[in-house]
Design a protein around this motif. Structure first.
Motif, mmCIF file in Angstrom:
data_model
loop_
_atom_site.group_PDB
_atom_site.id
_atom_site.type_symbol
_atom_site.label_atom_id
_atom_site.label_comp_id
_atom_site.label_asym_id
_atom_site.label_seq_id
_atom_site.Cartn_x
_atom_site.Cartn_y
_atom_site.Cartn_z
ATOM 1 N N ARG A 6 0.486 4.307 8.682
ATOM 2 C CA ARG A 6 1.153 3.202 9.361
ATOM 3 C C ARG A 6 0.542 1.905 8.871
ATOM 4 O O ARG A 6 -0.681 1.734 8.912
ATOM 5 N N VAL A 7 1.397 0.998 8.414
ATOM 6 C CA VAL A 7 0.900 -0.230 7.796
ATOM 7 C C VAL A 7 1.546 -1.450 8.431
ATOM 8 O O VAL A 7 2.597 -1.361 9.066
ATOM 9 N N ALA A 8 0.897 -2.599 8.204
ATOM 10 C CA ALA A 8 1.514 -3.898 8.483
ATOM 11 C C ALA A 8 1.929 -4.441 7.131
ATOM 12 O O ALA A 8 1.087 -4.750 6.286
ATOM 13 N N ILE A 9 3.225 -4.534 6.901
ATOM 14 C CA ILE A 9 3.743 -4.887 5.583
ATOM 15 C C ILE A 9 4.355 -6.291 5.599
ATOM 16 O O ILE A 9 4.880 -6.742 6.622
ATOM 17 N N VAL A 10 4.231 -6.995 4.481
ATOM 18 C CA VAL A 10 4.917 -8.271 4.284
ATOM 19 C C VAL A 10 5.987 -8.032 3.227
ATOM 20 O O VAL A 10 5.676 -7.694 2.080
ATOM 21 N N ASN A 11 7.236 -8.208 3.596
ATOM 22 C CA ASN A 11 8.330 -7.888 2.688
ATOM 23 C C ASN A 11 8.676 -9.023 1.739
ATOM 24 O O ASN A 11 9.113 -8.787 0.614
ATOM 25 N N GLU A 23 5.385 -6.692 9.467
ATOM 26 C CA GLU A 23 6.194 -5.695 10.151
ATOM 27 C C GLU A 23 5.487 -4.350 10.081
ATOM 28 O O GLU A 23 4.948 -3.978 9.030
ATOM 29 N N MET A 24 5.487 -3.634 11.194
ATOM 30 C CA MET A 24 4.867 -2.320 11.211
ATOM 31 C C MET A 24 5.825 -1.309 10.590
ATOM 32 O O MET A 24 7.009 -1.282 10.926
ATOM 33 N N GLU A 25 5.300 -0.495 9.686
ATOM 34 C CA GLU A 25 6.147 0.442 8.956
ATOM 35 C C GLU A 25 5.324 1.675 8.576
ATOM 36 O O GLU A 25 4.095 1.597 8.441
ATOM 37 N N GLU A 26 5.992 2.792 8.397
ATOM 38 C CA GLU A 26 5.335 4.017 7.956
ATOM 39 C C GLU A 26 5.616 4.227 6.470
ATOM 40 O O GLU A 26 6.767 4.209 6.034
ATOM 41 N N LEU A 27 4.550 4.404 5.690
ATOM 42 C CA LEU A 27 4.680 4.623 4.260
ATOM 43 C C LEU A 27 4.032 5.950 3.871
ATOM 44 O O LEU A 27 3.250 6.526 4.629
ATOM 45 N N VAL A 63 1.405 -13.178 -4.976
ATOM 46 C CA VAL A 63 1.243 -11.741 -5.176
ATOM 47 C C VAL A 63 2.608 -11.068 -5.108
ATOM 48 O O VAL A 63 3.536 -11.579 -4.478
ATOM 49 N N PRO A 64 2.767 -9.922 -5.755
ATOM 50 C CA PRO A 64 4.058 -9.226 -5.706
ATOM 51 C C PRO A 64 4.321 -8.677 -4.308
ATOM 52 O O PRO A 64 3.390 -8.327 -3.581
ATOM 53 N N MET A 65 5.573 -8.632 -3.923
ATOM 54 C CA MET A 65 5.966 -8.130 -2.605
ATOM 55 C C MET A 65 7.113 -7.140 -2.750
ATOM 56 O O MET A 65 7.840 -7.178 -3.745
ATOM 57 N N PRO A 66 7.254 -6.226 -1.778
ATOM 58 C CA PRO A 66 6.515 -6.065 -0.526
ATOM 59 C C PRO A 66 5.082 -5.608 -0.776
ATOM 60 O O PRO A 66 4.808 -4.917 -1.761
ATOM 61 N N ILE A 67 4.196 -6.006 0.142
ATOM 62 C CA ILE A 67 2.773 -5.752 -0.063
ATOM 63 C C ILE A 67 2.103 -5.419 1.267
ATOM 64 O O ILE A 67 2.492 -5.912 2.318
ATOM 65 N N VAL A 68 1.072 -4.586 1.195
ATOM 66 C CA VAL A 68 0.183 -4.334 2.325
ATOM 67 C C VAL A 68 -1.090 -5.131 2.059
ATOM 68 O O VAL A 68 -1.829 -4.836 1.119
ATOM 69 N N LEU A 69 -1.308 -6.174 2.847
ATOM 70 C CA LEU A 69 -2.473 -7.037 2.676
ATOM 71 C C LEU A 69 -3.686 -6.462 3.420
ATOM 72 O O LEU A 69 -3.675 -5.345 3.865
ATOM 73 N N GLY A 70 -4.705 -7.292 3.547
ATOM 74 C CA GLY A 70 -5.939 -6.881 4.231
ATOM 75 C C GLY A 70 -7.029 -6.589 3.225
ATOM 76 O O GLY A 70 -6.857 -5.762 2.322
ATOM 77 N N HIS A 71 -8.170 -7.284 3.375
ATOM 78 C CA HIS A 71 -9.277 -7.042 2.433
ATOM 79 C C HIS A 71 -10.642 -7.248 3.095
ATOM 80 O O HIS A 71 -11.618 -7.555 2.414
ATOM 81 N N GLU A 72 -10.688 -7.070 4.421
ATOM 82 C CA GLU A 72 -11.972 -7.086 5.131
ATOM 83 C C GLU A 72 -12.058 -5.809 5.970
ATOM 84 O O GLU A 72 -12.261 -5.842 7.168
ATOM 85 N N ASP A 131 12.012 6.490 0.003
ATOM 86 C CA ASP A 131 12.916 6.656 -1.121
ATOM 87 C C ASP A 131 12.203 6.582 -2.473
ATOM 88 O O ASP A 131 12.838 6.590 -3.539
ATOM 89 N N GLY A 132 10.865 6.500 -2.429
ATOM 90 C CA GLY A 132 10.084 6.464 -3.657
ATOM 91 C C GLY A 132 9.794 5.077 -4.193
ATOM 92 O O GLY A 132 9.091 4.926 -5.204
ATOM 93 N N THR A 133 10.308 4.037 -3.524
ATOM 94 C CA THR A 133 10.037 2.667 -3.951
ATOM 95 C C THR A 133 8.560 2.328 -3.728
ATOM 96 O O THR A 133 8.048 2.503 -2.615
ATOM 97 N N PRO A 134 7.855 1.845 -4.748
ATOM 98 C CA PRO A 134 6.441 1.510 -4.540
ATOM 99 C C PRO A 134 6.262 0.242 -3.712
ATOM 100 O O PRO A 134 7.092 -0.670 -3.757
ATOM 101 N N VAL A 135 5.196 0.203 -2.937
ATOM 102 C CA VAL A 135 4.790 -0.981 -2.178
ATOM 103 C C VAL A 135 3.427 -1.397 -2.725
ATOM 104 O O VAL A 135 2.537 -0.556 -2.901
#
Length: 380
Positions: A4-9, A16-20, A53-62, A128-132
């Motif tokens: 479960r991620v917080a994604i920026v589209n 947005e919360m999403e399951e990847l 940065v390319p999007m959609p992306i899952v951010l966070g680095h702390e 659907d196999g689309t990379p994030v």
């Protein structure tokens, strides 16, 4: 497996919360179950499109978490280890081998281009196999993530992971800028512009390093009060006080030996350079689209000043993070005073509070079962 991620589209959109789906881990990688993650202003800059940065992306680095699985080539980590996460680096270029992994020749490719591996595979996929895309080979805004072993710093099992994530970026940057880039002499003076996590990390470090005059500059009185508590000898509200007059008075007209700007505001960066004493050194640290304008001859050459570029504190995370934990245990680096805790699902509120200054360092609790017998207080 799924996460479960917080994604920026797309740029300037909310999380947005999403399951990847997670991809397979490679030999030099580690699967980490996330416990918590700080929100950094760099995350906000990327979300808003400043960093492109390319999007959609899952951010966070702390991030901070627990090792769930290790790749076949990983030697220094095992399942169950508690880890703090920083950035990725190659480990073999000249910069890495001379102790400057944040200047790694492959830094952008390994951290900022979305995480495609050499074989074209990714960390995250939609059904659907689309990379994030991922961020800093970490993407800590996720219940599980895949990271390079070079990103990880092992910490003792007795320390509370919920508070440690910011040590891998913001606080480490402030710490490293002081001890590695500026190297202030004992009894020297320093002015720190902006009292967010990076600025306060630098402030606490300046006290440890023996600076006798530590000036905190901000426009929020409550933050300046906290700065006093953490070691500032003087504070200036640059919105209501004349900055140059105040620094001249504090330093008897000489100026300060060192300055750090964490605001990224052009006028403030310029001021941080012009209040320097002769021979002074300044480090602008903010991720900002703004420019700094000055006259090299008058502002630098004639006064023997230096303007230095610093990234991630120019310090080795695997050395810095354990030292900061040690300082915390010795009550020399009380960074817990700047933390506020939010549930993972409240990430947009936490990001907003970070931007407005309501929270200096928001921490997202991703695994609420971790140390459940030691409850924490949530903002919401």
């Amino acid at each position: 497996m799924k996460t479960r991620v917080a994604i920026v589209n797309s740029a300037n959109e909310n999380y947005e919360m999403e399951e990847l789906k997670l991809g397979e881990i490679h030999p030099n990688e580690v699967l980490v179950k996330m416990v918590a993650s700080g929100i950094c202003q760099s995350d906000e800059g990327m979300r808003l499109g400043v960093g492109e940065v390319p999007m959609p992306i899952v951010l966070g680095h702390e991030g901070a978490g627990i090792v769930e699985k290790v790749g076949s080539g990983v030697k220094d980590f095992k399942v169950g280890d508690q880890v703090v996460m920083a950035y990725n680096y190659c480990g073999t270029c000249d910069s890495c081998r001379t102790g400057l992994p944040s200047s790694c020749e492959q830094f952008n490719e390994l951290n900022l281009t979305g995480g495609a591996r050499d074989d074209g595979s990714y960390t995250f996929y939609r059904e659907d196999g689309t990379p994030v895309y991922n961020f800093l080979h970490q993407s800590s805004f996720s219940t599980y993530t895949i990271s390079s072993e070079n990103n990880l710093i092992k910490v003792d099992p007795d320390v509370d992971l919920r508070m440690l994530g910011p040590l891998g970026c913001g606080l480490m940057t402030g710490f490293g800028t002081v001890v590695t880039a500026l190297k202030p002499e004992t009894f020297s003076s320093i002015a720190i512009f902006g009292t967010g996590a990076v600025g306060l990390g630098a402030l606490m470090t300046a006290k440890i390093e023996g600076c006798s005059t530590i000036i905190a500059v901000d426009i929020h009185d409550e933050r300046l009060e906290l700065a006093k508590e953490l070691g500032a000898t003087h504070t200036i509200n640059s919105k209501t006080e004349d900055l140059h007059e105040q620094i001249a008075e504090i330093t008897h007209g000489v100026g300060v030996n060192y300055t750090i700007d964490t605001t990224g505001v052009s006028e403030v960066m310029e001021a941080s350079l012009k209040v320097l004493a002769k021979g002074g050194k300044s480090a602008p640290l903010a991720v900002s689209p703004n420019s700094l304008s000055f006259n090299p001859y008058m502002d630098l050459v004639m006064k023997r000043r230096q303007l230095v570029g610093v990234i991630m504190g120019d310090i080795v995370p695997q050395l810095a993070v354990p030292k900061l934990i040690e300082y915390y245990k010795e009550e020399k680096f009380p960074f817990d005073k700047i933390l506020k805790y939010y549930r993972f699902s409240d990430i947009n509120e936490a990001a907003k509070d970070s931007t407005t200054g309501k929270s200096i360092k928001p921490i997202l609790i991703i695994d609420e079962e971790y140390r459940k017998d030691e409850p924490i207080e949530y903002v919401r």
